[in-house]
Design a protein around this motif. Structure first.
Motif, PDB file in Angstrom:
ATOM      1  N   LEU A 257       0.827  -1.208   0.000  1.00 38.43           N
ATOM      2  CA  LEU A 257       0.000   0.000   0.000  1.00 38.43           C
ATOM      3  C   LEU A 257       0.865   1.265   0.000  1.00 38.43           C
ATOM      4  O   LEU A 257       0.517   2.260  -0.643  1.00 38.43           O
ATOM      5  CB  LEU A 257      -0.935  -0.009   1.202  1.00 38.43           C
ATOM      6  CG  LEU A 257      -2.102  -0.999   1.112  1.00 38.43           C
ATOM      7  CD1 LEU A 257      -2.719  -1.235   2.484  1.00 38.43           C
ATOM      8  CD2 LEU A 257      -3.159  -0.504   0.132  1.00 38.43           C
ATOM      9  N   CYS A 258       1.986   1.237   0.708  1.00 36.30           N
ATOM     10  CA  CYS A 258       2.878   2.396   0.685  1.00 36.30           C
ATOM     11  C   CYS A 258       3.340   2.706  -0.729  1.00 36.30           C
ATOM     12  O   CYS A 258       3.461   3.871  -1.119  1.00 36.30           O
ATOM     13  CB  CYS A 258       4.089   2.149   1.579  1.00 36.30           C
ATOM     14  SG  CYS A 258       3.756   2.268   3.346  1.00 36.30           S
ATOM     15  N   ARG A 259       3.568   1.679  -1.513  1.00 32.08           N
ATOM     16  CA  ARG A 259       4.066   1.881  -2.879  1.00 32.08           C
ATOM     17  C   ARG A 259       2.990   2.393  -3.825  1.00 32.08           C
ATOM     18  O   ARG A 259       3.301   2.870  -4.915  1.00 32.08           O
ATOM     19  CB  ARG A 259       4.676   0.580  -3.404  1.00 32.08           C
ATOM     20  CG  ARG A 259       6.056   0.318  -2.816  1.00 32.08           C
ATOM     21  CD  ARG A 259       6.518  -1.124  -3.018  1.00 32.08           C
ATOM     22  NE  ARG A 259       7.934  -1.272  -2.675  1.00 32.08           N
ATOM     23  CZ  ARG A 259       8.407  -1.302  -1.427  1.00 32.08           C
ATOM     24  NH1 ARG A 259       7.558  -1.208  -0.405  1.00 32.08           N
ATOM     25  NH2 ARG A 259       9.698  -1.426  -1.204  1.00 32.08           N
ATOM     26  N   LEU A 260       1.720   2.295  -3.444  1.00 35.42           N
ATOM     27  CA  LEU A 260       0.642   2.811  -4.307  1.00 35.42           C
ATOM     28  C   LEU A 260       0.543   4.333  -4.258  1.00 35.42           C
ATOM     29  O   LEU A 260      -0.073   4.942  -5.133  1.00 35.42           O
ATOM     30  CB  LEU A 260      -0.704   2.207  -3.895  1.00 35.42           C
ATOM     31  CG  LEU A 260      -0.976   0.769  -4.349  1.00 35.42           C
ATOM     32  CD1 LEU A 260      -2.269   0.262  -3.747  1.00 35.42           C
ATOM     33  CD2 LEU A 260      -1.024   0.676  -5.876  1.00 35.42           C
ATOM     34  N   ALA A 261       1.110   4.972  -3.238  1.00 43.55           N
ATOM     35  CA  ALA A 261       1.076   6.439  -3.101  1.00 43.55           C
ATOM     36  C   ALA A 261      -0.365   6.955  -3.183  1.00 43.55           C
ATOM     37  O   ALA A 261      -0.715   7.761  -4.053  1.00 43.55           O
ATOM     38  CB  ALA A 261       1.948   7.112  -4.159  1.00 43.55           C
ATOM     39  N   ILE A 262      -1.203   6.501  -2.256  1.00 42.98           N
ATOM     40  CA  ILE A 262      -2.628   6.829  -2.268  1.00 42.98           C
ATOM     41  C   ILE A 262      -2.873   8.246  -1.769  1.00 42.98           C
ATOM     42  O   ILE A 262      -2.294   8.672  -0.768  1.00 42.98           O
ATOM     43  CB  ILE A 262      -3.404   5.828  -1.393  1.00 42.98           C
ATOM     44  CG1 ILE A 262      -3.259   4.417  -1.983  1.00 42.98           C
ATOM     45  CG2 ILE A 262      -4.872   6.215  -1.259  1.00 42.98           C
ATOM     46  CD1 ILE A 262      -3.803   3.332  -1.076  1.00 42.98           C
ATOM     47  N   HIS A 263      -3.742   8.984  -2.473  1.00 45.24           N
ATOM     48  CA  HIS A 263      -4.187  10.307  -2.042  1.00 45.24           C
ATOM     49  C   HIS A 263      -5.604  10.201  -1.475  1.00 45.24           C
ATOM     50  O   HIS A 263      -6.284   9.194  -1.667  1.00 45.24           O
ATOM     51  CB  HIS A 263      -4.168  11.296  -3.214  1.00 45.24           C
ATOM     52  CG  HIS A 263      -2.792  11.569  -3.734  1.00 45.24           C
ATOM     53  ND1 HIS A 263      -2.055  12.661  -3.356  1.00 45.24           N
ATOM     54  CD2 HIS A 263      -2.006  10.882  -4.594  1.00 45.24           C
ATOM     55  CE1 HIS A 263      -0.884  12.649  -3.957  1.00 45.24           C
ATOM     56  NE2 HIS A 263      -0.830  11.571  -4.724  1.00 45.24           N
ATOM     57  N   ALA A 264      -6.047  11.267  -0.813  1.00 43.02           N
ATOM     58  CA  ALA A 264      -7.364  11.247  -0.177  1.00 43.02           C
ATOM     59  C   ALA A 264      -8.488  11.009  -1.175  1.00 43.02           C
ATOM     60  O   ALA A 264      -9.533  10.462  -0.832  1.00 43.02           O
ATOM     61  CB  ALA A 264      -7.606  12.549   0.580  1.00 43.02           C
ATOM     62  N   ASP A 265      -8.281  11.426  -2.447  1.00 40.74           N
ATOM     63  CA  ASP A 265      -9.346  11.289  -3.453  1.00 40.74           C
ATOM     64  C   ASP A 265      -8.966  10.320  -4.576  1.00 40.74           C
ATOM     65  O   ASP A 265      -9.502  10.403  -5.680  1.00 40.74           O
ATOM     66  CB  ASP A 265      -9.701  12.656  -4.035  1.00 40.74           C
ATOM     67  CG  ASP A 265      -8.507  13.344  -4.703  1.00 40.74           C
ATOM     68  OD1 ASP A 265      -7.370  12.831  -4.585  1.00 40.74           O
ATOM     69  OD2 ASP A 265      -8.717  14.398  -5.338  1.00 40.74           O
ATOM     70  N   SER A 266      -8.055   9.395  -4.321  1.00 38.50           N
ATOM     71  CA  SER A 266      -7.596   8.465  -5.356  1.00 38.50           C
ATOM     72  C   SER A 266      -8.698   7.495  -5.792  1.00 38.50           C
ATOM     73  O   SER A 266      -9.573   7.127  -5.007  1.00 38.50           O
ATOM     74  CB  SER A 266      -6.402   7.655  -4.853  1.00 38.50           C
ATOM     75  OG  SER A 266      -5.248   8.443  -4.713  1.00 38.50           O
TER      76      SER A 266
END
Length: 427
Positions: A257-266
């Protein structure tokens, strides 16, 4: 150069139009705006005893506003009026952007001097009536858009929502009941600032049976809110499990999950979602976004659904089918409505890894893809994909987590299978 006066006229009552805004309206040659904003501006002028009628164009569409100004070179100044304030979810924002972009793209076109006049926003007015500071509130607008609000309400004590239609509150309330948030207090304000303004309060079970003005505002107060923790790695035993359905284990899940670089609105797709542990944590990390969990096994689908309710994440949509076929509009007409991905996690590919990667990058060449592989055969496929996608960066790491467990009076190591995590992104 001609002038465009961008003016906020407040929540609707002409008494709330500021003196500065009133003066700008009076001095403008023409009046432009949606019907309600124009009516407020006219009534404010009438209160001064001035009955002179200005040329008027009733529209809220940016392109029509600019077209009207281009068609009337005889007017030197325009009062473009908007309800509320010009900076709070206002049509004034796209108008300013459009005028600036037009000049940058076509320098030969006429440049307008843009003057901004603040107004009282309906949100300010509503919160002042409730004696709540705007600094303590999460603001959301449903005008022209849809959002899954359960994650936002779950994580914030106060959520103030500009509603989009008469049953918006009913739909939100129904979701709150479904996901166990029945103690949230809801207050709906209608016809704000007018003589017949109305406030209605109740819990989700009560409010879901009511209908309100489409332009109302709702405040959701959740005293039992749970602020988001910005970390990954929920313990495996917190998830519902079904025999035979795989789960991405805690330590590997956190690194993936860290590697996905998720944003609040992804917008995130979890391909081969299994028990849904990746989808759940991704959904918790993007309360204003959405996760699409793709899974072909019916038992796994049921498990994801159980976890979805247990963690109160209604921003997960489960797509039952084989990827990428179920994501292709040619084979699944419903897929045409699916948004393009920002992030794609592939935990299971059923031998279709090449096709899934092609689908993801075909929808969004800038998407970040993370692939977890257990077998050497699937890893070999990843290496073949790397040879093809020379314009992309591949980062690969092999992880083997070894836990420790107590057996009687002794502690023993318990090793998990090694997993290769691959991240694919634009260079």
């Amino acid at each position: 150069m001609r002038k465009v006066n961008v003016i906020g006229v407040g929540p609707g009552n002409p008494d709330m139009v500021t003196l500065e805004a009133l003066q700008a309206i009076r001095e403008s040659d023409a009046l432009i705006g949606a019907g309600r904003a124009v009516a407020t501006a006219r009534e404010a002028i009438d209160l001064l005893g001035e009955k002179k009628t200005k040329p008027t164009c009733e529209t809220f569409k940016t392109e029509e506003i600019i077209s009207y100004m281009d068609m009337h070179p005889e007017y030197q100044s325009f009062a473009c009026v908007f309800t509320g304030d010009t900076s709070v979810y206002s049509g004034a924002v796209p108008l300013r952007k459009a005028l600036k972009a037009r000049k940058e793209e076509m320098p030969e076109t006429e440049e307008f001097i843009v003057n901004n006049y603040a107004g009282v926003s309906s949100i300010q007015y509503f919160l002042s009536k409730r004696a709540i500071s705007m600094a303590d509130v999460k603001l959301v607008s449903l005008h022209g858009r849809t959002m899954d609000l359960v994650p936002i309400i779950r994580e914030n004590r106060f959520v103030c929502v500009l509603l989009g239609d008469e049953d918006s509150v009913a739909k939100i309330s129904e979701k709150l009941v479904q996901f166990g948030l029945c103690d949230v207090n809801i207050t709906v304000g209608e016809r704000l600032s007018y003589q017949d303004e109305c406030f209605t309060s109740g819990n989700p079970r009560e409010i879901r049976l009511k209908r309100f003005d489409p332009l109302a505002i709702a405040l959701f107060e959740n005293d039992a809110y749970r602020p988001r923790v910005n970390s990954f790695g929920i313990a495996d035993d917190h998830f519902a499990r079904t025999d035979g359905i795989p789960i991405t284990k805690r330590d590997v899940r956190a690194l993936s999950l860290c590697r996905l670089a998720i944003h609040a609105d992804s917008i995130i797709y979890d391909i081969g979602a299994g028990s849904g542990s990746i989808a759940i944590e991704a959904a918790l990390a993007c309360p204003e976004g959405r996760v699409y969990a793709v899974e072909c096994n019916e038992d796994a689908v049921n498990t994801i659904e159980r976890n979805r309710y247990a963690f109160q994440v209604d921003n997960i949509r489960i797509l039952q089918g084989m990827a990428p076929a179920c994501l292709n509009p040619r084979e699944n007409p419903d897929a045409a409505r699916l948004p393009k991905p920002d992030c794609v996690f592939i935990g299971g590919s059923k031998g279709r890894l090449f096709e899934i990667v092609d689908w993801a990058l075909g929808r969004n060449p800038d998407a970040i893809i993370v692939i977890n592989t257990v077998t050497l055969e699937t890893l070999a496929e990843v290496l073949e994909i790397e040879k093809r996608l020379t314009e992309y960066k591949f980062e690969m790491v092999e992880v083997q987590a070894t836990g420790m467990e107590r057996r009687g009076s002794y502690h023993m190591y318990r090793a998990e299978n090694p997993i290769t995590i691959t991240r694919i992104s634009k260079r």
